[in-house]
Every structure is written in structure tokens, then in C-alpha cells.
Design an enzyme around this catalytic site. Structure first.
Site, PDB file in Angstrom:
ATOM      1  N   LEU A 111       0.897  -1.154   0.000  1.00  0.00           N
ATOM      2  CA  LEU A 111       0.000   0.000   0.000  1.00  0.00           C
ATOM      3  C   LEU A 111       0.932   1.198   0.000  1.00  0.00           C
ATOM      4  O   LEU A 111       1.873   1.245   0.797  1.00  0.00           O
ATOM      5  CB  LEU A 111      -0.870   0.028   1.261  1.00  0.00           C
ATOM      6  CG  LEU A 111      -2.054  -0.921   1.318  1.00  0.00           C
ATOM      7  CD1 LEU A 111      -2.696  -0.884   2.700  1.00  0.00           C
ATOM      8  CD2 LEU A 111      -3.078  -0.566   0.253  1.00  0.00           C
ATOM      9  N   ASP A 112       0.702   2.163  -0.875  1.00  0.00           N
ATOM     10  CA  ASP A 112       1.615   3.297  -0.918  1.00  0.00           C
ATOM     11  C   ASP A 112       1.512   4.123   0.362  1.00  0.00           C
ATOM     12  O   ASP A 112       0.615   3.936   1.179  1.00  0.00           O
ATOM     13  CB  ASP A 112       1.423   4.138  -2.188  1.00  0.00           C
ATOM     14  CG  ASP A 112       0.073   4.822  -2.281  1.00  0.00           C
ATOM     15  OD1 ASP A 112      -0.407   5.346  -1.262  1.00  0.00           O
ATOM     16  OD2 ASP A 112      -0.496   4.846  -3.383  1.00  0.00           O
ATOM     17  N   GLU A 113       2.437   5.014   0.540  1.00  0.00           N
ATOM     18  CA  GLU A 113       2.551   5.803   1.770  1.00  0.00           C
ATOM     19  C   GLU A 113       1.261   6.554   2.097  1.00  0.00           C
ATOM     20  O   GLU A 113       0.892   6.695   3.260  1.00  0.00           O
ATOM     21  CB  GLU A 113       3.719   6.788   1.613  1.00  0.00           C
ATOM     22  CG  GLU A 113       4.041   7.583   2.840  1.00  0.00           C
ATOM     23  CD  GLU A 113       5.288   8.446   2.663  1.00  0.00           C
ATOM     24  OE1 GLU A 113       5.723   9.024   3.678  1.00  0.00           O
ATOM     25  OE2 GLU A 113       5.823   8.559   1.537  1.00  0.00           O
TER      26      GLU A 113
ATOM     27  N   SER B 202      -1.785   5.617   1.285  1.00  0.00           N
ATOM     28  CA  SER B 202      -2.930   4.721   1.417  1.00  0.00           C
ATOM     29  C   SER B 202      -2.892   4.058   2.783  1.00  0.00           C
ATOM     30  O   SER B 202      -1.865   4.026   3.451  1.00  0.00           O
ATOM     31  CB  SER B 202      -2.902   3.664   0.318  1.00  0.00           C
ATOM     32  OG  SER B 202      -2.985   4.282  -0.947  1.00  0.00           O
TER      33      SER B 202
ATOM     34  N   ARG C  60      -0.281   1.508  -8.045  1.00  0.00           N
ATOM     35  CA  ARG C  60      -1.236   2.605  -7.856  1.00  0.00           C
ATOM     36  C   ARG C  60      -2.480   2.448  -8.729  1.00  0.00           C
ATOM     37  O   ARG C  60      -3.065   3.415  -9.216  1.00  0.00           O
ATOM     38  CB  ARG C  60      -0.554   3.956  -8.082  1.00  0.00           C
ATOM     39  CG  ARG C  60       0.585   4.197  -7.105  1.00  0.00           C
ATOM     40  CD  ARG C  60       1.338   5.492  -7.328  1.00  0.00           C
ATOM     41  NE  ARG C  60       0.541   6.682  -7.100  1.00  0.00           N
ATOM     42  CZ  ARG C  60       0.383   7.287  -5.929  1.00  0.00           C
ATOM     43  NH1 ARG C  60       0.969   6.790  -4.859  1.00  0.00           N
ATOM     44  NH2 ARG C  60      -0.341   8.373  -5.828  1.00  0.00           N
TER      45      ARG C  60
END
Length: 191
Positions: free
Chosen positions: A49-51, A53, A151
């Protein structure tokens, strides 16, 4: 005792502002998963999960299990807060697949489940404040994928004209975010 039983598996409610890694060697200091819990050596995040999210992240010490869970057999369900009141037409486009960029190439996403969420379940929590109501309305959409490109959800909603402001993963396979507090880690027997 089999080798499999020696492995550890965890589920985590990843807070906003953390990267899905244990090591980050670039110059900027980032908050990492190891700051949330004392994971055993060799633990890895299954997917990312990106930063910006938040939500459900599964972790394991078993590299083979990581490969299995990242595959199409395990659905990934997301709630995305988008800029504006998402239309039925935009949701229909998400369902059938939209073109996004992946590693510099055009990619058509696979058909997926997508629907407008009338209200956000209270177990998701408030998260970080995205913006003030003065900047216009927002709405929530539920998206269930069997793939996980970089993403992807953010790119999909932007493609249909409703950029994602907040993204929460609420389910991976049979594992759900519900019941976890932000930052909480729970050890599980299997995935």
C-alpha cells in the site's frame, strides 16, 4: 513439525504515512512497518500500500505464501474517497476496465466489481482529514480487484474523472480490515 508451521503470518491496519517496507535506504526519512510492531526476522509485506494509502496489509515470513496471496485467486477490496460525486457512468467504466499506464506502457484493467458506497462503515475510521467541505463534495466507491498494478485504484478513478483523495484497502481474500484499529497487528494462523 513441518517447515510450514514455523512461518508466521500477520494482518495489519497500515496507517496513512507509513511505507510498506522494513528498510528504506534513500535520503528522506520514512516511517516503516517495523516501527509499528516487533515482527520476527524475515517478515515481508505481501503486496504494498503506498505511503498515502491505508488499510489491510498482510505480512508473512513465508515467501511462497507471499506469491500465492498476490495472485488473482485472492480478491483485493478497496474503498476510495474520490473528488466529486462519482457518476453511474464512471462506475460502469471502472467495472468494464479502463486504460492506465503501467511502467510506461498502456494497460487495460481487467473487469472488476465497482459500486457507489452510500455511507462509509464506521469501522473504517476517520483517517486523516483529506480536505474541507468548502473545496467541493466527495464520494466513496467500492472496488474489488483480482490484480494489483502499481497505484492501480488511483489511476483507475483518475481515468474516469474522479481522482482518489483517500484509499483504504478493506479486504484481501477472506481477511478483513473490520475489527482492527489503526496501527494494530494481529498474528493469524494462515491466509
Amino acid at each position: 513439525m513441518s517447515e510450514q508451521s514455523n512461518h508466521k503470518h500477520f494482518k495489519l491496519y497500515k496507517p496513512h504515512g507509513y511505507i510498506s517496507q522494513f528498510i528504506y535506504e534513500k535520503k528522506r526519512n520514512k516511517r516503516k512497518l517495523g516501527e509499528l510492531y516487533n515482527f520476527p526476522e524475515g517478515t515481508m509485506a505481501i503486496g504494498r500500500l503506498d505511503e498515502n494509502s491505508e488499510g489491510l496489509l498482510l505480512l508473512t515470513t513465508d515467501g511462497m505464501m507471499s506469491e500465492i496471496v498476490r495472485g488473482a485467486k485472492y480478491e483485493k477490496e478497496y474503498y476510495a474517497q474520490v473528488d466529486g460525486m462519482i457518476t453511474d457512468e464512471a462506475v460502469a467504466l471502472l467495472r468494464t476496465g479502463v486504460e492506465i499506464g503501467v511502467k510506461g506502457e498502456k494497460y487495460l484493467t481487467k473487469p472488476c466489481e465497482a459500486e457507489l458506497l452510500e455511507c462509509l462503515p464506521d469501522w473504517v475510521g476517520e483517517g486523516r482529514r483529506v480536505r474541507d467541505e468548502r473545496h467541493g463534495p466527495t464520494s466513496w466507491v467500492r472496488i474489488v480487484l483480482t490484480e494489483g498494478k502499481f497505484r492501480q485504484v488511483r489511476k483507475m478513478t483518475a481515468n474516469v474523472g474522479f481522482p482518489t483523495l483517500r484509499l483504504v484497502r478493506v479486504r484481501i481474500g477472506n481477511h478483513r480490515l473490520e475489527g482492527l484499529s489503526v496501527g494494530e497487528v494481529v498474528e493469524v494462523k494462515e491466509f
